[in-house]
Enzyme design. Structure first.
Site, PDB file in Angstrom:
ATOM      1  N   ARG A  54       3.063   3.626  -4.652  1.00 18.99           N
ATOM      2  CA  ARG A  54       4.338   3.475  -3.954  1.00 18.99           C
ATOM      3  C   ARG A  54       5.246   2.616  -4.831  1.00 18.99           C
ATOM      4  O   ARG A  54       5.167   1.391  -4.816  1.00 18.99           O
ATOM      5  CB  ARG A  54       4.101   2.781  -2.600  1.00 18.99           C
ATOM      6  CG  ARG A  54       5.264   2.834  -1.623  1.00 18.99           C
ATOM      7  CD  ARG A  54       5.042   1.825  -0.488  1.00 18.99           C
ATOM      8  NE  ARG A  54       5.380   0.475  -0.915  1.00 18.99           N
ATOM      9  CZ  ARG A  54       4.887  -0.627  -0.349  1.00 18.99           C
ATOM     10  NH1 ARG A  54       4.017  -0.544   0.638  1.00 18.99           N
ATOM     11  NH2 ARG A  54       5.244  -1.816  -0.792  1.00 18.99           N
ATOM     12  N   HIS A  97       7.936  -0.791   0.987  1.00 21.72           N
ATOM     13  CA  HIS A  97       7.411   0.025   2.083  1.00 21.72           C
ATOM     14  C   HIS A  97       8.537   0.848   2.713  1.00 21.72           C
ATOM     15  O   HIS A  97       8.369   2.026   3.029  1.00 21.72           O
ATOM     16  CB  HIS A  97       6.769  -0.867   3.138  1.00 21.72           C
ATOM     17  CG  HIS A  97       6.406  -0.138   4.377  1.00 21.72           C
ATOM     18  ND1 HIS A  97       5.389   0.785   4.413  1.00 21.72           N
ATOM     19  CD2 HIS A  97       6.952  -0.157   5.623  1.00 21.72           C
ATOM     20  CE1 HIS A  97       5.315   1.286   5.625  1.00 21.72           C
ATOM     21  NE2 HIS A  97       6.253   0.739   6.379  1.00 21.72           N
ATOM     22  N   TYR A 155       5.268  -9.911  -1.909  1.00 18.50           N
ATOM     23  CA  TYR A 155       3.800  -9.783  -1.958  1.00 18.50           C
ATOM     24  C   TYR A 155       3.275  -8.984  -3.157  1.00 18.50           C
ATOM     25  O   TYR A 155       2.069  -8.822  -3.302  1.00 18.50           O
ATOM     26  CB  TYR A 155       3.304  -9.129  -0.669  1.00 18.50           C
ATOM     27  CG  TYR A 155       3.980  -7.801  -0.337  1.00 18.50           C
ATOM     28  CD1 TYR A 155       3.601  -6.629  -0.997  1.00 18.50           C
ATOM     29  CD2 TYR A 155       5.008  -7.726   0.599  1.00 18.50           C
ATOM     30  CE1 TYR A 155       4.212  -5.419  -0.710  1.00 18.50           C
ATOM     31  CE2 TYR A 155       5.634  -6.516   0.890  1.00 18.50           C
ATOM     32  CZ  TYR A 155       5.232  -5.370   0.238  1.00 18.50           C
ATOM     33  OH  TYR A 155       5.852  -4.166   0.518  1.00 18.50           O
TER      34      TYR A 155
HETATM   35  C1  LIG Z   1      -0.725   1.931  15.133  1.00 12.95           C
HETATM   36  C2  LIG Z   1       0.236   1.343  14.165  1.00 12.95           C
HETATM   37  N1  LIG Z   1       0.051   0.085  13.694  1.00 12.95           N
HETATM   38  C3  LIG Z   1       0.916  -0.477  12.844  1.00 12.95           C
HETATM   39  C4  LIG Z   1       2.024   0.209  12.404  1.00 12.95           C
HETATM   40  C5  LIG Z   1       3.046  -0.439  11.448  1.00 12.95           C
HETATM   41  N2  LIG Z   1       3.005   0.219  10.124  1.00 12.95           N
HETATM   42  C6  LIG Z   1       3.896   1.164   9.770  1.00 12.95           C
HETATM   43  S1  LIG Z   1       3.564   1.804   8.253  1.00 12.95           S
HETATM   44  C7  LIG Z   1       2.220   0.806   8.059  1.00 12.95           C
HETATM   45  C8  LIG Z   1       1.417   0.875   6.794  1.00 12.95           C
HETATM   46  C9  LIG Z   1       0.828   2.235   6.607  1.00 12.95           C
HETATM   47  O1  LIG Z   1       0.103   2.239   5.401  1.00 12.95           O
HETATM   48  P1  LIG Z   1      -0.428   3.605   4.805  1.00 12.95           P
HETATM   49  O2  LIG Z   1      -1.206   4.331   5.835  1.00 12.95           O
HETATM   50  O3  LIG Z   1      -1.123   3.309   3.521  1.00 12.95           O
HETATM   51  O4  LIG Z   1       0.874   4.483   4.550  1.00 12.95           O
HETATM   52  P2  LIG Z   1       2.048   4.135   3.518  1.00 12.95           P
HETATM   53  O5  LIG Z   1       3.052   3.301   4.276  1.00 12.95           O
HETATM   54  O6  LIG Z   1       1.457   3.420   2.353  1.00 12.95           O
HETATM   55  O7  LIG Z   1       2.621   5.467   3.132  1.00 12.95           O
HETATM   56  C10 LIG Z   1       2.036  -0.017   9.168  1.00 12.95           C
HETATM   57  C11 LIG Z   1       0.962  -1.023   9.316  1.00 12.95           C
HETATM   58  C12 LIG Z   1       2.194   1.527  12.880  1.00 12.95           C
HETATM   59  N3  LIG Z   1       3.246   2.286  12.489  1.00 12.95           N
HETATM   60  N4  LIG Z   1       1.288   2.058  13.743  1.00 12.95           N
END
Ligand SMILES: Cc1ncc(C[n+]2csc(CCOP(=O)(O)OP(=O)(O)O)c2C)c(N)n1
Ligand SMILES: Cc1ncc(C[n+]2csc(CCOP(=O)(O)OP(=O)(O)O)c2C)c(N)n1
Ligand SMILES: [Mg+2]
Ligand SMILES: [Mg+2]
Lengths: 332, 341, 332, 341
Positions: B244, B248, B257
Site C-alpha cells: 500500500r 490507509h 507509524y
Molecule cells: C469489523 C471492522 N473492524 C474495524 C474496521 C476499521 N478498518 C477499516 S479498514 C481496516 C484495515 C483493513 O486492513 P486490510 O484488511 O489489510 O485491508 P487494507 O486496508 O490494507 O486494504 C480497519 C481495521 C472495519 N472497517 N471493520
C-alpha cells in the site's frame, strides 16, 4: 409427516406445525434451502426440521459447521445467487455471534444495493425461557432485532399460527426473524393449518374484554389468558392481545385496545429496560394519550441476566404479577 | 510465484496464454487505474468526495486477478478494489457515488456487473462470497465466486468461518488476499505470526503465495484457481504480496507509524514500471503505446471527474425507498412524516 | 500532553480530554491496560489514544489484530488475571462482531461466577453520525447495550464531562460502555478537567426552563440547546436535560423534569423503534403520569439504515424538528 | 503421538517421568470420573439434574491434560470437562450446581480452583484464556493458561481470532482440543475438511496430534506444551483424538444420526481398560488396586449424589446479588419490587 396439508383437521404441536410449514414451503419453492447446525441428519434439537433432509435431499436441507456468522452470511450470498434461505440458530443466545452479519448486511443489504437484490431470508430462533434450560438458553433477544431497521420480527404463540407466520415469513421478500417460543413447542392445538390467519404486521385479540387490555406475545400469551380468567373473580373483564408481529407493530390494534379499554398492560419475559413494552407504551402514549385512564403497565423480566432454572419462575411474569398490574391499572 | 522480476527481467515462463493485445491491455488498464486513483485523491482534497482509500501499488494484484475471471463469475470486494471494478465493467462514476457520499455500498448494479457491493465491515463479504458459491454449486454452474480481502481481514472470525465452511462444502470459491503489508497502522507482522497462504492447509484446500506486483503471475495463479473451482475441485486461497504505497485513506497520516524508507523501497517493486519494461523488452509494445495509454488515462480521469462533480445529492425519499421490498403501513407513515416535515 | 491534570484551566477538545483521562488513569493504576485496533503506534483514528504508548510503553498500551470478539474476550480473561482494561472499537458498527462476547460474558460474567471476579472493563466506541462518514460509521448502537442487563452505558456531550465520565467508567468495578459522539471530538470547552462532575447514573440540566423539558444525550445535546434558544422567540422556555448516563438512567431527574414542566420531548439519532426515547417515555409515564400535560414526544432518527452522507441532515433530528415537537407539546 | 496401544501394549517410551504412585493415580482418577459421569446421568434421569453432557470415553484426554498443569496455571473449560475439574480440585457437588440448575457457569470459585466457569457458548472461552495468558505475560509469571474446546468449536470465529492473536503476542497459552468425533450430530468430517492440529502452522506456533485415549501420551504432550509456554516460547495447539461414547447430552438421541457399529468400534479403544492393562502388565499396580479404585469410586459417587440431592434451590435475592459490584439505586428499586411481590 403428511405430504398434503391444509386439508384435514388434526392436532398439531407447535414443533409439528413449524415442521409442516417448512415441508410445504420446500415442496412449493424449488429455490428454497434450509440450513444450520444439526437441522439435517438429526432433524433439529426441537425436531422442527425432522424428516426434511430425507424428503428433500441433502442439497436442499443441510448441516453446517458451528459458524453462526458464516451461516447468516451464506444466506446473504445465496440471495445474490437467487436463492431463498431459512436458517436456524439453535438457541436464542447462539444467534449473537451472527449479529454483525444480521445488522450490517441481512437487514441493510437491500437498501445498500438500492433494491436490486432482495433478501428473502428467514431466521428461525428457538427463544425465550421456561424450559429449565442452562444459561444462554433462555434469552429473549427480540429487542436486538426489532430495533434493527430493515428486519421484520414475528413470534407465534400457538401451533396453527406458527404455521401461518412461518409460511408468511418464508414467502416475504424481506428478512424475517421468527422467534419460536421453545416453552410452547409441545403445546397442542387442533385445527387445519393454512394461510388464512392474518399476515405479518397484524396482531389478534384472543380474548374480548373492555376493562383492561393485556398485550403480549409468544409463550407469555397463555399466561396472560390464564391471568384474564383469574381476573374474572375480581370482576375485571380483560382483553388479551397477541401481538404476533413485533416489527412491524400493529399500531391500529394497539390504539383500538387503548381507546376501548383506557388501560393497557404489556407483558414479556425480556428485561424491562428497552424491552418491547417500552415501545408499545411509547406508541400508545403518542397515538392515544387522551384515552389513557392509567399509565401503561409493564410486567416483564427484570434487568438481570436470565436466571438459572431454579429461579426461572421468580423471573418470568406470573399470573399473579399480571393480575396485580391489571388491577392496578383498573383501580388507578 | 513470480514470472517477472522487479527490474522487468523474466523470472519464469511468461507465456500465460495471452496474445500481445491482451498483454498490452494489462498495462493499459494499470496505467488508467493509477491515474484514476490519483484523480480520486485530488477530488477528495477538493471536497468532491468523502474519505477515499487509494490503491496505488496494488494495480497488478487487482487487475491481474480480475482479468482471470469470466462473465459468469462473481466478485465480492472490499472498499479498495476500484481497479478490479473497472475490469468488471463497473461504471467509475457510479462506483464513486459511494465515496461521493450519495449512496451506500452498491450504487452500481451488482447483478449486472457481477461485482458485489463495496464492503467496509472487515471480512464480512467473505461469507457472502461463500454463500454465492454455494448457490453456484446448487445451480450446477461452471462458474466461481471470488472474494477480495486484505491481510488484516484474515484476523477476523468471518474469514475463518467462511474459509472452513467453503472447504467442507467444496464450493467454487477463490479467496484472494491482497497482503499490502499494512492494516491501517498495523504491519502484517502484527496481524499474524503465521503465513496467510499457509492457512489453507488447515481448511483442506490449496493455498498459494504470489508476487502481487507481478501481473502475469497474479493472472496465472488466479486463472488456475478459477479453473479448479469451475472444475468442481473446490476453493483456493491466494495470498498476493503487494504494498500500500499511499496512506490507509485520505483521512490517514501514514507518517505517524510508517518509515518513508520502507515506502521508497516498495516503490522499486512498482507493478507498472516492471511490467512496462518487460512488455516493451519482449516486443509486445513500444513507447508510443505507453504514451497513448497515458493520454487515454488523462481523458478518462477528466471524464470521471466531470461525472462525479455533476452528480447531485439524492432525494430524501431514497432514505425510505429500498429498506423493504414490502414496507408496512407504519413504515409508510414514518416516510410521509419525514418527507412532510 | 500534560503530565499533571485537574490543575490549570485550559481549552479542551473532547478528543483531548478523553486522551487526558486515559493518560491520568494509566498513570494512577499500574494494572490498567489499553488495547484495540490502531490505538498504540498511531494513537487512534480520532487521536484519543495519542501518545499513550510512548508514555506508558507497548505492554500497557498495545495494538491488536482486527479481531473484535477476541479483543472483548481478552478483556474478560484479563479481569480473571486481575487486570483492568480499556478497549476501543474503532467505530460503532465495528463493535457488533464483539456482541456475543459482550452480551454473554462481559455483561454476565460477574453474575455467572457469583461475584467472585469483577469485570472492570471500559468499552470505548466512537459513535453516532454527523461526520459525513461511510455506511457503518454513523450508527447509534446504544439500544443494544442499554437493553443488555449487566452493562452500564454513558455518553458524554462535552469535553470536560468526557473526562469525568471516562475516568468514572474506568474506575467503575463493572463493565461500562462509553459512547463517544464522534461529531463532537473537536468541540472545544474551557475549564479544569477533574472528577467534580457527577458520576455514572446522574444526568444534568444544561438549561433551566419550565415550559417543556427537552431530554437528550451526546451530540444531540448541542442541537437541543440551539433549539431551546430558538424556542425563546416563540415564547417557550425550554429546559434541556443531558442524560449522560443511559444505563442506569437518572429516574429522579426524569421525574422532576416531567413534574415541573408537564411536557417532555426526547431526542436521539438512533432509529425510533426501541430507541432510548421509548424507555424514557415509558418510565416517565410510569412515574409521573398524572403530571403529564401532553404525550412524551420523540424526535429521533427514522426506522431505516443510517443514510449516506448526503442524507445525514435529513435523517438526524434538526433544530426545526425539535422545535416543532416542543411546540406541539406546549400547545397540546 | 501414542505411547500405549489400544490393547495395552507399549507403543513408545512410557517413561514420562512419573513414579508408580503417580501412574496409579491416573487410573484411579479415570475410574472415579467415569463412575461419577454415570451417576450424573442417573441423577438426570431421576430429575435431580437438568440436561447433563456426559464425557465417557474422554477420561484420558481430560485427566491426562489436567494433570500436566501446575497450581499456578489456569484452565478455561467448556461444559464437558467435569473430569478435568476434579483434577483441579473443584468440588463435584459445587460443580454440579450448574447442572442442578441452581446457578450459572461458575458455582465454584474459579479463582480458588484456578478453573474457569463452565462455558456453553461455543469457543467463547478461548478468548478468555487468551486474555488470562496475556495477564500472566504482563505479570511475568512462569505460568500458563489452558483452554479446552471440542472439534466443533474450531469452526467458530472465536477460536480463530484467539489462536491468531495468541500467536502474535506469544503468550503462554495451551489450546487443547478434544476431538471426540462429533459435534452433536455433525461428525468431524462435516466440521472441517482440514486437520485441526495443522491449523497451528497458520498461526505461527506448533500443533500436535495425540491419541486422546492414551493418558500417558496426553500427559506428555500437554506437559511439553505447558513447559514451552512457561519458558516464554508461546502457544501450542494440541488435538487429542478421542471419542464421545454417549449421546451429546441426556437430551440427545444419538441413534438418530450415529451407527451403533461406530460406537462399538470406539469402545475397543477405551482409555481405561487400555491403561489398566498396561499399568498391571508393567507391574505398577495389581488387581486389588483396581478393585480399591472401584470401591472408592462407588463411595464417592454416592457422596456426590447425596450432596446434589441435598442442595436446595437458591433464594430469589441471588437473581440480583451479583449482577453489579456497584448497583444503582434504580436497580435496587427493581430488586425490592421483585422480592416484595
Ligand atoms: C469489523 C471492522 N473492524 C474495524 C474496521 C476499521 N478498518 C477499516 S479498514 C481496516 C484495515 C483493513 O486492513 P486490510 O484488511 O489489510 O485491508 P487494507 O486496508 O490494507 O486494504 C480497519 C481495521 C472495519 N472497517 N471493520
Ligand atoms: C455459539 C453456539 N452455537 C451453538 C451452540 C449449541 N451447541 C452446544 S454443544 C454444540 C456442539 C459442540 O461440539 P464440540 O465443540 O465438538 O464439543 P462436544 O460437544 O463434542 O464436546 C453445539 C453446536 C452453542 N452452545 N453455542
Ligand atoms: Mg492490508
Ligand atoms: Mg466434539
Amino acid at each position: 409427516m403428511d405430504e398434503v396439508t391444509g386439508t384435514e383437521e388434526r392436532e398439531w404441536t407447535l414443533s409439528g406445525a413449524l415442521n409442516q410449514a417448512l415441508h410445504d414451503a420446500l415442496a412449493e419453492d424449488p429455490r428454497l434451502v434450509v440450513f444450520g447446525e444439526d437441522v439435517g441428519r438429526s432433524g433439529g434439537v426441537f425436531r422442527v426440521t425432522d424428516g426434511l433432509q430425507s424428503a428433500f435431499g441433502a442439497t436442499r436441507v443441510f448441516d453446517t459447521p458451528i459458524s453462526e456468522a458464516a451461516i447468516a452470511g451464506t444466506a446473504v450470498g445465496l440471495a445474490f445467487a437467487g436463492w431463498r434461505s431459512v436458517i436456524e440458530f439453535q438457541f436464542d443466545a447462539f444467534s449473537y455471534p451472527a449479529l454483525e452479519q444480521v445488522i450490517d448486511h441481512v437487514a441493510k443489504m437491500r437498501e445498500r444495493v438500492r433494491g436490486r437484490v432482495d433478501m428473502p431470508i428467514t431466521i428461525r430462533i428457538p427463544a425465550f425461557g421456561g424450559i429449565r434450560g442452562k444459561e444462554h438458553h433462555g434469552e429473549s433477544p427480540e429487542t436486538y432485532y426489532v430495533h434493527t431497521a430493515g428486519l421484520k420480527v414475528v413470534v407465534p404463540s400457538s401451533p396453527l399460527d406458527g404455521y401461518t407466520l412461518l409460511r408468511r415469513a418464508i414467502a416475504d421478500p424481506d428478512p424475517v426473524v421468527v422467534l419460536e417460543p421453545k416453552a410452547r413447542y409441545w403445546a397442542k392445538e387442533t385445527g387445519i393449518v393454512g394461510l388464512d390467519e392474518a399476515g405479518i404486521g397484524v396482531g389478534r385479540v384472543l380474548r374480548a374484554g373492555d376493562d383492561v387490555a393485556i398485550v403480549s406475545y409468544g409463550a407469555m400469551v397463555q399466561t396472560c389468558l390464564d391471568a384474564a380468567s383469574a381476573l374474572v373473580e375480581d370482576g375485571v373483564d380483560a382483553r388479551v392481545v397477541d401481538l404476533r408481529s413485533l416489527a412491524p407493530l400493529d399500531d391500529d390494534l394497539l390504539v383500538r385496545s387503548a381507546v376501548e379499554t383506557g388501560r393497557v398492560v404489556v407483558v414479556h419475559e425480556a428485561p424491562r429496560t428497552l424491552g418491547m413494552a417500552a415501545e408499545v407504551a411509547a406508541r400508545i402514549m403518542e397515538l392515544a394519550f387522551d384515552h389513557l385512564e392509567a399509565p401503561v403497565g409493564r410486567v416483564t423480566g427484570y434487568d438481570v441476566p436470565y436466571p438459572p432454572a431454579s429461579l426461572e419462575a421468580a423471573y418470568r411474569p406470573s399470573v399473579d404479577r399480571i393480575c396485580a398490574a391489571a388491577l392496578a391499572a383498573v383501580r388507578y | 510465484m513470480r514470472l517477472i522480476s522487479p527490474d522487468g527481467s523474466e523470472a519464469g515462463d511468461t507465456d500465460v496464454g495471452l496474445n500481445s493485445e491482451a498483454l498490452r491491455d494489462m498495462l493499459r488498464r494499470m496505467i488508467i487505474a493509477r491515474r484514476l486513483d490519483r484523480e480520486c485523491i485530488a477530488l477528495q482534497r477538493q471536497g468532491e468526495l468523502t474519505v477515499y482509500p487509494g490503491f496505488e501499488g496494488q494495480e497488478a494484484a487487482q487487475i491481474g486477478s480480475a482479468l482471470a475471471l469470466g462473465a459468469d463469475d462473481f466478485v465480492f470486494p472490499t472498499f479498495r478494489e476500484l481497479a478490479a471494478a473497472l475490469v468488471r465493467g463497473v461504471d467509475a462514476v457510479q462506483y464513486l457515488q459511494y465515496h461521493r457520499g450519495t449512496w451506500h455500498g452498491g450504487p452500481y448494479d451488482p447483478r449486472a456487473t457481477r461485482f458485489g457491493p463495496i464492503c467496509i465491515p472487515i471480512a464480512t463479504q467473505i461469507p457472502h462470497a461463500l454463500g454465492h458459491a454455494v448457490g453456484q454449486q446448487l445451480d450446477g454452474l461452471e462458474a466461481c465466486t471470488l472474494a477480495y480481502f486484505g491481510d488484516g481481514s484474515t484476523s477476523e472470525g468471518d474469514f475463518h468461518e467462511a474459509a472452513n465452511m467453503a472447504g467442507v462444502f467444496g464450493v467454487p470459491l477463490v479467496l484472494f488476499c491482497q497482503n499490502n503489508g499494512w492494516a491501517i497502522s498495523l504491519p502484517t507482522g502484527g496481524q499474524t505470526a503465521g503465513e496467510i497462504w499457509s492457512r489453507a492447509q488447515g481448511y483442506g484446500f490449496p493455498g498459494v503465495r504470489v508476487d502481487g506486483n507481478d501481473i502475469l503471475a497474479v493472472y496465472a495463479v488466479t486463472r488456475d484457481a478459477v479453473e479448479r473451482a469451475r472444475r468442481g475441485d473446490g476453493p483456493t486461497l491466494i495470498e498476493a504480496l503487494t504494498y500500500r504505497i499511499g496512506a490507509h485513506s485520505t483521512a490517514d497520516d501514514a507518517g505517524r507509524y510508517r518509515a518513508d524508507a520502507e515506502v521508497e523501497a516498495a516503490r522499486s517493486l512498482d507493478p507498472i514500471s516492471r511490467y512496462r519494461t518487460w512488455l516493451i523488452g519482449a516486443g509486445h509494445a513500444d513507447q508510443d503505446f505507453v504514451v497513448g495509454c497515458e493520454v487515454e488515462a488523462d481523458t478518462f480521469a477528466m471524464e470521471v471527474r466531470a461525472g462525479v462533480i455533476a452528480t447531485p445529492a439524492p432525494p430524501v425519499e431514497w432514505m425510505f425507498d429500498w429498506t423493504f421490498a414490502a414496507p408496512s403501513e407504519g413504515f409508510q407513515r414514518m416516510r410521509r412524516e419525514a418527507l412532510g416535515g
